[in-house]
Design a protein around this motif. Structure first.
Motif, PDB file in Angstrom:
ATOM      1  N   GLY B 118       0.824  -1.199   0.000  1.00 58.19           N
ATOM      2  CA  GLY B 118       0.000   0.000   0.000  1.00 58.19           C
ATOM      3  C   GLY B 118       0.861   1.252   0.000  1.00 58.19           C
ATOM      4  N   ASN B 119       0.497   2.234   0.837  1.00 56.50           N
ATOM      5  CA  ASN B 119       1.218   3.499   0.836  1.00 56.50           C
ATOM      6  C   ASN B 119       2.669   3.303   1.266  1.00 56.50           C
ATOM      7  N   LEU B 120       3.565   3.899   0.476  1.00 59.99           N
ATOM      8  CA  LEU B 120       4.976   3.902   0.852  1.00 59.99           C
ATOM      9  C   LEU B 120       5.250   5.127   1.709  1.00 59.99           C
ATOM     10  N   TYR B 121       6.285   5.024   2.525  1.00 62.96           N
ATOM     11  CA  TYR B 121       6.719   6.208   3.268  1.00 62.96           C
ATOM     12  C   TYR B 121       7.636   7.032   2.382  1.00 62.96           C
ATOM     13  N   PRO B 122       7.599   8.354   2.555  1.00 62.75           N
ATOM     14  CA  PRO B 122       8.393   9.209   1.658  1.00 62.75           C
ATOM     15  C   PRO B 122       9.905   9.130   1.900  1.00 62.75           C
ATOM     16  N   ALA B 123      10.362   8.269   2.802  1.00 58.53           N
ATOM     17  CA  ALA B 123      11.793   7.990   2.839  1.00 58.53           C
ATOM     18  C   ALA B 123      12.194   7.393   1.501  1.00 58.53           C
ATOM     19  N   PHE B 124      11.237   6.693   0.863  1.00 53.44           N
ATOM     20  CA  PHE B 124      11.382   6.344  -0.554  1.00 53.44           C
ATOM     21  C   PHE B 124      10.969   7.587  -1.332  1.00 53.44           C
ATOM     22  N   PRO B 125      11.874   8.199  -2.096  1.00 53.44           N
ATOM     23  CA  PRO B 125      11.620   9.577  -2.577  1.00 53.44           C
ATOM     24  C   PRO B 125      10.656   9.665  -3.751  1.00 53.44           C
ATOM     25  N   TYR B 126       9.438   9.109  -3.596  1.00 59.07           N
ATOM     26  CA  TYR B 126       8.479   9.177  -4.699  1.00 59.07           C
ATOM     27  C   TYR B 126       8.015  10.596  -4.962  1.00 59.07           C
ATOM     28  N   ILE B 127       8.173  11.477  -3.941  1.00 61.85           N
ATOM     29  CA  ILE B 127       7.741  12.860  -4.204  1.00 61.85           C
ATOM     30  C   ILE B 127       8.629  13.496  -5.275  1.00 61.85           C
ATOM     31  N   HIS B 128       9.824  12.928  -5.499  1.00 66.07           N
ATOM     32  CA  HIS B 128      10.707  13.386  -6.588  1.00 66.07           C
ATOM     33  C   HIS B 128      10.576  12.476  -7.817  1.00 66.07           C
ATOM     34  N   TYR B 129      10.516  11.158  -7.554  1.00 62.25           N
ATOM     35  CA  TYR B 129      10.477  10.210  -8.667  1.00 62.25           C
ATOM     36  C   TYR B 129       9.201  10.374  -9.498  1.00 62.25           C
ATOM     37  N   THR B 130       8.209  11.043  -8.933  1.00 59.04           N
ATOM     38  CA  THR B 130       6.974  11.251  -9.691  1.00 59.04           C
ATOM     39  C   THR B 130       7.232  12.031 -10.973  1.00 59.04           C
ATOM     40  N   LYS B 131       8.358  12.781 -10.987  1.00 60.06           N
ATOM     41  CA  LYS B 131       8.665  13.599 -12.169  1.00 60.06           C
ATOM     42  C   LYS B 131       9.278  12.784 -13.306  1.00 60.06           C
ATOM     43  N   VAL B 132       9.679  11.544 -13.013  1.00 58.45           N
ATOM     44  CA  VAL B 132      10.375  10.742 -14.017  1.00 58.45           C
ATOM     45  C   VAL B 132       9.390  10.270 -15.088  1.00 58.45           C
ATOM     46  N   SER B 133       9.820  10.305 -16.343  1.00 58.50           N
ATOM     47  CA  SER B 133       8.937   9.953 -17.448  1.00 58.50           C
ATOM     48  C   SER B 133       8.601   8.468 -17.419  1.00 58.50           C
ATOM     49  N   ARG B 134       7.490   8.138 -18.022  1.00 58.60           N
ATOM     50  CA  ARG B 134       7.060   6.736 -18.065  1.00 58.60           C
ATOM     51  C   ARG B 134       8.099   5.884 -18.794  1.00 58.60           C
ATOM     52  N   ALA B 135       8.687   6.425 -19.870  1.00 63.21           N
ATOM     53  CA  ALA B 135       9.676   5.658 -20.632  1.00 63.21           C
ATOM     54  C   ALA B 135      10.889   5.333 -19.751  1.00 63.21           C
ATOM     55  N   ASP B 136      11.325   6.311 -18.968  1.00 57.74           N
ATOM     56  CA  ASP B 136      12.483   6.076 -18.095  1.00 57.74           C
ATOM     57  C   ASP B 136      12.147   5.067 -16.997  1.00 57.74           C
ATOM     58  N   VAL B 137      10.939   5.195 -16.428  1.00 63.55           N
ATOM     59  CA  VAL B 137      10.540   4.246 -15.388  1.00 63.55           C
ATOM     60  C   VAL B 137      10.475   2.838 -15.960  1.00 63.55           C
ATOM     61  N   ASP B 138       9.964   2.714 -17.181  1.00 64.06           N
ATOM     62  CA  ASP B 138       9.899   1.388 -17.806  1.00 64.06           C
ATOM     63  C   ASP B 138      11.298   0.815 -18.025  1.00 64.06           C
ATOM     64  N   ALA B 139      12.251   1.678 -18.378  1.00 59.98           N
ATOM     65  CA  ALA B 139      13.628   1.203 -18.578  1.00 59.98           C
ATOM     66  C   ALA B 139      14.229   0.722 -17.256  1.00 59.98           C
ATOM     67  N   ILE B 140      13.973   1.483 -16.189  1.00 64.50           N
ATOM     68  CA  ILE B 140      14.454   1.049 -14.861  1.00 64.50           C
ATOM     69  C   ILE B 140      13.836  -0.301 -14.513  1.00 64.50           C
ATOM     70  N   TYR B 141      12.561  -0.407 -14.800  1.00 58.65           N
ATOM     71  CA  TYR B 141      11.850  -1.667 -14.557  1.00 58.65           C
ATOM     72  C   TYR B 141      12.515  -2.809 -15.333  1.00 58.65           C
ATOM     73  N   ALA B 142      12.858  -2.527 -16.603  1.00 63.86           N
ATOM     74  CA  ALA B 142      13.477  -3.558 -17.435  1.00 63.86           C
ATOM     75  C   ALA B 142      14.801  -4.014 -16.818  1.00 63.86           C
ATOM     76  N   TYR B 143      15.606  -3.060 -16.360  1.00 63.73           N
ATOM     77  CA  TYR B 143      16.888  -3.443 -15.762  1.00 63.73           C
ATOM     78  C   TYR B 143      16.659  -4.251 -14.485  1.00 63.73           C
ATOM     79  N   LEU B 144      15.790  -3.757 -13.612  1.00 65.10           N
ATOM     80  CA  LEU B 144      15.588  -4.436 -12.325  1.00 65.10           C
ATOM     81  C   LEU B 144      14.959  -5.816 -12.497  1.00 65.10           C
ATOM     82  N   GLN B 145      14.276  -6.043 -13.633  1.00 59.42           N
ATOM     83  CA  GLN B 145      13.681  -7.363 -13.873  1.00 59.42           C
ATOM     84  C   GLN B 145      14.685  -8.351 -14.456  1.00 59.42           C
ATOM     85  N   THR B 146      15.871  -7.847 -14.852  1.00 61.05           N
ATOM     86  CA  THR B 146      16.835  -8.745 -15.493  1.00 61.05           C
ATOM     87  C   THR B 146      18.083  -8.976 -14.647  1.00 61.05           C
ATOM     88  N   ILE B 147      18.152  -8.384 -13.462  1.00 58.02           N
ATOM     89  CA  ILE B 147      19.288  -8.664 -12.577  1.00 58.02           C
ATOM     90  C   ILE B 147      18.987  -9.952 -11.808  1.00 58.02           C
TER      91      ILE B 147
END
Lengths: 234, 495
Positions: B118-147
């Motif tokens: 559910g809700n994350l605590y903002p120690a995880f910096p989603y208040i900043h990561y919200t600015k990241v583009s969908r394409a970039d987030v998908d790329a991060i997702y791709a990397y984290l799914q292949t490690i």
């Protein structure tokens, strides 16, 4: 995350011995330090009253107060020796103290079976016994000239003490007196840094570059001990 | 307005979750794990882009414990109300992100909502990561799914009641969180927009460098003017010449980002991690974009500071000369790229002296980087300097060689000392541990101690007269030596 330095072996041109590249960092923790353990305040903890009387009298003859300033008494040397005898030095904690017991040479240093604490105790008792036999008084009660004579004879080895080497004891007492006069004040002696002020020693300073070429000029900064100096506090 | 007061009180409780920062920096830098792109799920280009974006986001330090598997989580992020523990973000199906879709992952970064908890605590910096583009987030997702997937299920909810109720974060989000991807400013250059995107988004610089209000929300009007968090104060990044980056050249900034060191400062602690895991591995183009953006931050107003007391300055000068000048020099000039100069030092002159007080109390170690592989250490002084003395030496350094900053109070140092709990970590040698030899190596009774089995065994010392230089017939040069006094008995002490 990985910890500790990493090493990699790389060939060094022209030699058969590979060079080593050290990267990373040594173990470190915030706040880690190896503090100097300060000497405790208060009166004697090791010396009994008669022993303290002897040590106070003897060190006052070895480094007397004179026109240049205070001596061993003013520097708290008896208190310094008391604390050292009560600690690791007095108990020979870090010395090899077992046999075999051969006849030592002069170059072999401290060679009694007694710890320094036991050595002081036995020697002072023996010295006062001899002094009482010769003069009817313990060493501390003698006048200054007689004390000096006694110490000279002790140093020469011409006096036989019961069970201890009097000459060796004189050497140890003199050494400890000098140490107490010039030690860092954190150890209980060199009170108000009078030993350092006498000879112009700057103490535990780390920055001397500005003064390296100031030949024949007095060092401008006051001495400082491990625990600082008075001017550090308001 | 009672409702508002209750709301404010509830939110005040929740600010705990914000102020946490990772402490206990890793000792050396580890490379990101290589992805396995043999499956056809993601293109190698997307995975490679994701790997670089993970560097830009500085994800590794918080999601990895010392000595542990990369991205397996478990690093405790202490807060005054209990530890927040980072998540396993490897593709493990049970304990990591294996079961997450790219939509789930985007929701976590964009909205601060976890598929699992559910809700994350903002120690995880989603208040900043919200600015990241969908394409970039998908790329991060791709990397984290292949490690490599790692089974690791750190106990994450260690906060006591009521802070452990994640639903309450909805209130905080409503007050302080503005979801939304970065919106480029058409009046600015592409480089500036790239810098703004990085600094405000993945870089999450404002998480530390922007002050927070009492409820833990970012003070938008004071953006990048420096922020306090437990044990540290992140300095001002604006164009201010004394406390900000105004007097730094672009080249100095670039060198700092690349190496963690320049002629002005050295990165330690939290910023050391940022440099080691993030900025030192960024492309020059991105670093220059970040610099371009930082240069556009308007200077924070100059603080008005009253003169420090003469007593504090006198005591501080005495301590500085005796303790600090060996490295930082009598004139505060330091040693280039080794020991930071204190004259003109921005960190030293921050309105909040917490970081410099910390450095004096517990010391610091610089973070090694490839170009500057050797770490340097500032020693701890907590064991030898009192709170008053630390306050005075800081007051002196903050007001010498052209520096100007408010005096430091002994109370502030005392508070920090209680928080950091410095202790002598090097244990004294226990009594008796140095006794030699071990019983098994004892010599037989009656053995002569000089019988040591070497060619010199048992040789007696030379007679005293033979060793006296006055009796030797050495080369004439010897006669020029000053007469020495070999006998300790002659040295009767001065006077």
């Amino acid at each position: 995350m990985p910890e500790g330095p990493t090493h990699s072996t790389v060939p060094t041109p022209g030699t058969a011995v590979p060079g080593r590249v050290v990267a990373g960092s040594e173990p470190w923790q915030p706040g880690a330090a190896a503090p100097e353990i300060a000497s405790s305040a208060g009166g004697y903890v090791f010396f009994k009253p008669a022993e303290a009387a002897f040590v106070e009298a003897a060190v006052a003859r070895l480094i007397p107060a004179d026109e240049l300033g205070g001596g061993a008494i003013e520097a708290d040397v008896p208190l310094f020796i008391d604390r050292q005898l009560n600690g690791d030095f007095g108990n020979a904690t870090r010395w090899y103290m077992q046999g075999p017991w051969g006849e030592p040479t002069k170059t072999q240093g401290y060679q009694t079976r007694l710890t320094p604490a036991q050595f002081y105790r036995a020697a002072i008792q023996a010295i006062d016994a001899v002094s009482t036999r010769m003069h009817g008084q313990a060493f501390a009660a003698l006048n200054g000239d007689r004390q000096d004579d006694f110490l000279r004879v002790l140093e020469s080895g011409a006096i036989a003490l019961d069970g201890v080497d009097g000459q060796a004891f004189f050497g140890l007492l003199l050494q400890n007196t000098i140490e107490g006069f010039f030690c860092d004040p954190v150890h209980g002696g060199n009170k108000d840094m009078i030993g350092w002020k006498l000879i112009g020693f700057p103490g535990a300073r780390y920055e001397q570059r500005f003064f390296l070429k100031a030949f024949n000029q007095p060092f401008p900064l006051p001495p400082v001990g491990i625990a600082g100096r008075r001017e550090w506090s308001r | 307005m009672r409702k508002g007061a209750v709301l404010a009180a509830a939110v005040l409780f929740l600010t705990v979750a914000l102020v946490g920062r990772a402490v206990g920096q890793p000792k050396t830098i580890r490379a990101l794990p290589p992805p396995n792109v043999s499956g056809a799920r993601f293109s190698p280009q997307q995975v490679a882009a994701g790997r670089y974006l993970v560097i830009l986001g500085d994800c590794m330090p918080c999601h990895t414990v010392t000595g542990g598997a990369a991205f397996a989580g478990g690093r405790p992020i202490p807060t005054p109300f209990g530890p927040l523990v980072s998540a396993n973000i490897t593709p493990d199906r049970e304990t990591g992100l294996g079961g997450w879709s790219s939509d789930d992952f985007y929701r976590a970064l964009h909205e601060g909502k976890s598929r699992k908890v559910g809700n994350l605590y903002p120690a995880f910096p989603y208040i900043h990561y919200t600015k990241v583009s969908r394409a970039d987030v998908d790329a991060i997702y791709a990397y984290l799914q292949t490690i490599p997937a790692v089974t690791s299920d750190p106990k994450r909810d260690q906060l006591p009641f009521p802070y452990r109720i994640r639903q309450l974060m909805a209130v905080w989000n409503w007050l302080f969180f503005e979801p939304g991807a970065y919106d480029p400013d058409p009046n600015r250059s592409a480089e500036w927009n790239r810098g703004a995107y990085l600094v405000q988004g993945l870089g999450h610089c404002g998480d530390c460098h922007t002050p927070r209000n009492v409820l833990g929300g970012a003070e938008r009007r004071k953006r990048f003017r420096g922020g306090a968090f437990p044990g540290w104060f992140a300095p001002d990044l604006t164009d201010n010449r004394s406390v900000g980056l105004g007097s730094w050249s672009d080249a100095e900034l670039l060198e700092f980002f690349r190496t963690g060191r320049n002629v002005r400062t050295a990165a330690t602690g939290e910023m050391g991690e940022v440099v080691a895991y993030s900025t030192s591995q960024m492309t020059d183009g991105d670093l220059r974009a970040i610099i371009t953006y930082l240069r556009s931050l308007p200077a924070s107003p100059e603080a008005t500071v009253s003169l420090p007391g003469r007593e504090a300055m006198a005591a501080g000068e005495a301590i500085y000369r005796d303790q600090c000048s060996a490295c930082h020099r009598m004139d505060g000039s330091g040693v280039r790229r080794l020991f930071p100069p204190l004259a003109g030092n921005a960190n030293l002159q921050q309105a909040n002296p917490r970081t410099v007080a910390r450095l004096v109390l517990v010391g610091a170690q610089t973070m090694p980087t490839d170009p500057r592989p050797t770490a340097f250490t500032m020693p701890a002084y907590a064991w030898k300097l009192s709170d008053r003395q630390i306050a005075d030496v800081l007051t002196y350094a903050r007001n010498s060689w052209g520096n100007r900053a408010a005096a430091v109070s002994a109370e502030d140092v005392a508070k920090l000392r209680r928080q950091l709990k410095p202790r002598a970590a090097i244990a004294p040698v226990p009594r008796g541990s140095m006794l030699h030899p071990a019983p098994g190596t004892l010599a037989k009774p009656g053995t002569d101690s000089r019988d040591n089995g070497t060619a010199h065994a048992g040789r007696a010392a030379a007679p005293e007269a033979d060793r006296n230089p006055r009796n030797t017939t050495g080369p004439p040069g010897n006669m020029d030596l000053p007469k020495h006094k070999p006998h300790r008995h002659e040295a009767q002490g001065p006077g």
